[in-house]
Scaffold this motif. Sequence first.
Motif, PDB file in Angstrom:
ATOM      1  N   ARG A   1     -40.834  31.368 -17.733  1.00  0.00           N
ATOM      2  CA  ARG A   1     -41.720  30.254 -17.369  1.00  0.00           C
ATOM      3  C   ARG A   1     -43.192  30.532 -17.613  1.00  0.00           C
ATOM      4  N   THR A   2     -43.548  31.792 -17.822  1.00  0.00           N
ATOM      5  CA  THR A   2     -44.966  32.147 -17.853  1.00  0.00           C
ATOM      6  C   THR A   2     -45.347  32.816 -19.168  1.00  0.00           C
ATOM      7  N   ASN A   3     -46.277  32.200 -19.873  1.00  0.00           N
ATOM      8  CA  ASN A   3     -46.826  32.788 -21.091  1.00  0.00           C
ATOM      9  C   ASN A   3     -48.120  33.516 -20.770  1.00  0.00           C
ATOM     10  N   TYR A   4     -48.452  34.493 -21.595  1.00  0.00           N
ATOM     11  CA  TYR A   4     -49.749  35.146 -21.489  1.00  0.00           C
ATOM     12  C   TYR A   4     -50.433  35.072 -22.847  1.00  0.00           C
TER      13      TYR A   4
ATOM     14  N   HIS B   1     -52.427  34.553 -17.920  1.00  0.00           N
ATOM     15  CA  HIS B   1     -51.506  33.437 -18.123  1.00  0.00           C
ATOM     16  C   HIS B   1     -52.312  32.145 -18.056  1.00  0.00           C
TER      17      HIS B   1
ATOM     18  N   TYR C   1     -53.549  23.408 -22.583  1.00  0.00           N
ATOM     19  CA  TYR C   1     -52.493  23.989 -23.415  1.00  0.00           C
ATOM     20  C   TYR C   1     -52.562  23.570 -24.888  1.00  0.00           C
TER      21      TYR C   1
ATOM     22  N   GLN D   1     -44.711  36.220 -23.666  1.00  0.00           N
ATOM     23  CA  GLN D   1     -44.037  35.737 -22.460  1.00  0.00           C
ATOM     24  C   GLN D   1     -43.944  36.838 -21.424  1.00  0.00           C
ATOM     25  N   HIS D   2     -44.390  36.518 -20.182  1.00  0.00           N
ATOM     26  CA  HIS D   2     -44.154  37.407 -19.049  1.00  0.00           C
ATOM     27  C   HIS D   2     -42.712  37.234 -18.576  1.00  0.00           C
ATOM     28  N   ASP D   3     -42.287  35.996 -18.506  1.00  0.00           N
ATOM     29  CA  ASP D   3     -40.921  35.639 -18.129  1.00  0.00           C
ATOM     30  C   ASP D   3     -40.608  34.278 -18.757  1.00  0.00           C
TER      31      ASP D   3
END
Length: 90
Positions: free
Chosen positions: A64-67, A22, A44, A60-62
């Motif tokens: 709020r969090t991108n990978y 991430h 970014y 997206q992991h969730d």
Amino acid sequence: MYDLTGFQRDLLYVIAGREEPHGLAIKDELEDYYEKEIHHGRLYPNLDTLVEKGLVEKGQHDRRTNYYTLTRRGRREIDARREWEEQYLD
């Protein structure tokens, strides 16, 4: 890869060396290497540029969090760069 900045190349190497990192994990790796703070305003937009160039995919992991992962093209670019570098390092 000739049109990338050194920072963008370093981003590719960090992404290649981690499994779905991430943004903050990438930032931490580069801060350790550069021994200075990497600001979000630098990180970014450069990651987005690599995505736009087709070298990196963003997931997206969730919410709020991108990978980030390398694309096949990104892997080929790193391999070609390493071959080019090796001819000068023998």
